[in-house]
Design a protein around this motif. Structure first.
Motif, PDB file in Angstrom:
ATOM      1  N   ASP A 170       3.958 -33.054  27.170  1.00  0.00           N
ATOM      2  CA  ASP A 170       5.017 -31.873  27.478  1.00  0.00           C
ATOM      3  C   ASP A 170       6.354 -32.140  26.939  1.00  0.00           C
ATOM      4  OD1 ASP A 170       5.759 -34.096  29.160  1.00  0.00           O
ATOM      5  OD2 ASP A 170       5.718 -33.026  30.699  1.00  0.00           O
ATOM      6  N   GLY A 171       6.562 -32.764  25.884  1.00  0.00           N
ATOM      7  CA  GLY A 171       7.766 -32.733  25.101  1.00  0.00           C
ATOM      8  C   GLY A 171       7.579 -34.094  24.192  1.00  0.00           C
TER       9      GLY A 171
ATOM     10  N   ARG B  18      10.826 -38.474  28.922  1.00  0.00           N
ATOM     11  CA  ARG B  18      10.801 -37.172  28.116  1.00  0.00           C
ATOM     12  C   ARG B  18      12.239 -36.763  27.785  1.00  0.00           C
ATOM     13  NH1 ARG B  18       8.644 -32.790  30.824  1.00  0.00           N
ATOM     14  NH2 ARG B  18      10.872 -32.199  31.580  1.00  0.00           N
TER      15      ARG B  18
ATOM     16  N   ASP C 119      15.277 -33.915  26.899  1.00  0.00           N
ATOM     17  CA  ASP C 119      15.450 -32.489  27.107  1.00  0.00           C
ATOM     18  C   ASP C 119      15.732 -31.910  25.651  1.00  0.00           C
ATOM     19  OD1 ASP C 119      15.040 -32.427  29.710  1.00  0.00           O
ATOM     20  OD2 ASP C 119      17.288 -32.863  30.321  1.00  0.00           O
TER      21      ASP C 119
ATOM     22  N   ARG D  83       6.165 -28.338  23.800  1.00  0.00           N
ATOM     23  CA  ARG D  83       5.866 -28.396  25.362  1.00  0.00           C
ATOM     24  C   ARG D  83       4.095 -28.547  25.451  1.00  0.00           C
ATOM     25  NH1 ARG D  83       6.705 -22.163  26.982  1.00  0.00           N
ATOM     26  NH2 ARG D  83       5.477 -22.768  28.725  1.00  0.00           N
TER      27      ARG D  83
ATOM     28  N   GLY E 103       9.957 -29.362  28.739  1.00  0.00           N
ATOM     29  CA  GLY E 103       9.661 -29.569  26.938  1.00  0.00           C
ATOM     30  C   GLY E 103      10.694 -30.250  26.296  1.00  0.00           C
ATOM     31  N   THR E 104      10.832 -30.248  25.047  1.00  0.00           N
ATOM     32  CA  THR E 104      11.997 -30.829  24.509  1.00  0.00           C
ATOM     33  C   THR E 104      12.252 -29.616  23.381  1.00  0.00           C
ATOM     34  OG1 THR E 104      11.129 -32.847  24.615  1.00  0.00           O
ATOM     35  CG2 THR E 104      12.763 -32.649  22.876  1.00  0.00           C
TER      36      THR E 104
END
Ligand code: ADP
Ligand code: ASP
Ligand code: MG
Length: 416
Positions: free
Chosen positions: A177-178, A192, A194, A230, A247-248
């Motif tokens: 998720d990132g 993770r 940002d 994501r 997500g990133t």
């Protein structure tokens, strides 16, 4: 309303059920009123199987035919997703690279995108038809033969298409998720991020973090595409459209307020070290070594030359990828007379650990702390290279995980 590119990787389209999940993600964006172009990879494992078929057919295969074979994986998934979307009542059609077309260079197997004709695509999007584009592939400008973009190339297709259609966002849906501080499969404490700056992501990707293909980040940087990484495994029904999803964002450095000194750690086990012993310490020796390597298309990475103790001979060490190792040693052996060296020492059980962060520009002593921490764990450093925002260390491959975890904790990256 926004214009979006949504890219789904191999594990996200591994079977019909995951493809249905992908279709529901697409529907979510269509229902929100967005114009959507989707880019898909081949089903997980399919590209590997196709590559193996080519090698089995003939080890020295014609790269143009290799491309004809391996591009087929994406053709299948683009069609399957279009069928699935249509069955859900969403207007959709598939596009192969040659149909747009995505024009490429002639470097078969590792082609670069030269141009994308997006006119018809933009018209279809405006007519509310979802475009499902086969990633990883294009067509060579002059010969009109199918060309592929190198492993992981669907990321590059997605970012290039986002730039061509002037998309508001390029969402990369994958099995994590990132972007994390390091590979979360290797370091469970990875955190993770940002946001990550283009330059940092470029270093992470080129130094081993395969979450994004290097070329996709170069393109994103040049065209300032907002890339958001994501998870595709979230259930679309559980996503609250009013909340920012996990997500990133890969973005310009200036968009990141709080910059850590170290952002992430990348590693690569596909390395090999070659030491040329007792070469004469005189002008022209490096040229005699690296000239033939360049001619043989060997990419040399780290280079370390010792200062001669006696003023007569010295040692020169360099690294290449594991794939280039045999060709590199062969090339150096053939050039022994011109180079003039005593012997070659090689090691291919080595890996490269890299520490990355734009904050390093303004902080001294970041690498020194790593040397101490690794020494305390008894890990020997074989070679070191540094640049403005990263440093890389070559170590024995057996210590890879220990070294990554040690440095991850050292620089305060562990999840709390
Ligand atoms: P896709 O098939 O969706 O293109 P990839 O397998 O190419 O997915 O890339 C996702 C994988 O990248 C993750 O499963 C993860 O193991 C790996 N990876 C390596 N480094 C990182 C990192 N720093 N952050 C996130 N994932 C990473
Ligand atoms: N299917 C291709 C590969 O496995 C491209 C991609 O997945 O991005 O390398
Ligand atoms: Mg990938």
């Amino acid at each position: 309303m926004a214009r979006l590119v949504m890219k789904f990787g191999g594990s996200s389209v591994a079977d019909i059920d995951p493809i249905r999940n992908v279709a529901r993600h697409v529907k979510r964006e269509v229902d929100a009123g967005n114009e959507v172009a989707v880019v898909v990879s081949a089903m997980a494992g399919v590209t590997n199987t196709l590559v193996d078929f080519c090698r089995a057919a003939a080890p020295l295969y014609d790269p143009r035919e290799y491309d004809a074979v391996v591009a087929s994986g994406e053709q299948v998934t683009s069609g399957l997703l279009a069928i699935t979307l249509q069955a859900m009542g969403i207007a959709a059609r598939s596009w192969q690279g040659w149909q747009l077309p995505v024009e490429t260079s002639d470097a078969h197997g590792a082609a670069r995108i030269l141009a994308i004709n997006a006119e018809e695509l933009i018209r279809c999007l405006a007519d509310r038809e979802v475009a499902v584009i086969a990633g990883f592939q294009g067509i060579h400008r002059e010969t009109r033969r199918i060309a592929t973009l190198g492993r992981g190339g669907s990321d590059t297709s997605a970012v290039a298409i986002a730039a061509a259609i002037r998309a508001d966002r390029c969402d990369i849906y994958t099995d994590v998720d990132g972007v994390y501080t390091t590979d979360p499969r290797v370091v469970p404490k990875a955190r993770r991020l940002d946001k990550i700056a283009f330059e940092e992501m470029l270093e992470m990707a080129s130094l081993g973090a395969k979450v994004m293909q290097v070329r996709s980040i170069e393109l994103g940087m040049v065209h300032n595409v907002h890339i958001f990484v994501r998870s595709s495994f979230d259930r679309p029904e559980d996503i609250d459209p009013h909340l920012a999803p996990p997500g990133t964002l890969i973005c310009d450095e200036s968009e990141i307020m709080e910059q850590e000194v170290v952002t992430g750690i990348a590693f690569s086990k596909d390395e090999a070290q070659i030491s040329v012993r007792s070469v004469e310490d005189k002008p022209g020796v490096a040229a005699a070594i690296f000239g033939p390597l360049a001619e043989a298309n060997v990419n040399v990475d780290m280079i370390v030359q010792n200062v001669s103790a006696d003023g007569r001979t010295t040692d020169l060490t360099f690294t290449v990828t594991a794939a280039d190792f045999a060709r590199a040693t062969d090339t150096i052996a053939k050039a022994q007379a011109e180079i003039g060296y005593a012997r070659l020492d090689t090691a291919n059980e080595v890996s490269k650990i890299s520490v990355i962060g734009v904050g390093m520009r303004s902080h001294a002593g970041v690498a020194a702390r790593a040397f101490r921490a690794l020494a305390d764990r008894g890990i020997n450093i074989r070679a070191i290279t540094t640049s403005e925002i990263k440093f890389s260390l070559l170590i024995d491959a057996a210590f890879t995980e220990l070294a990554v975890r040690t440095l991850h904790s050292l620089y305060g990256l562990d999840k709390v």
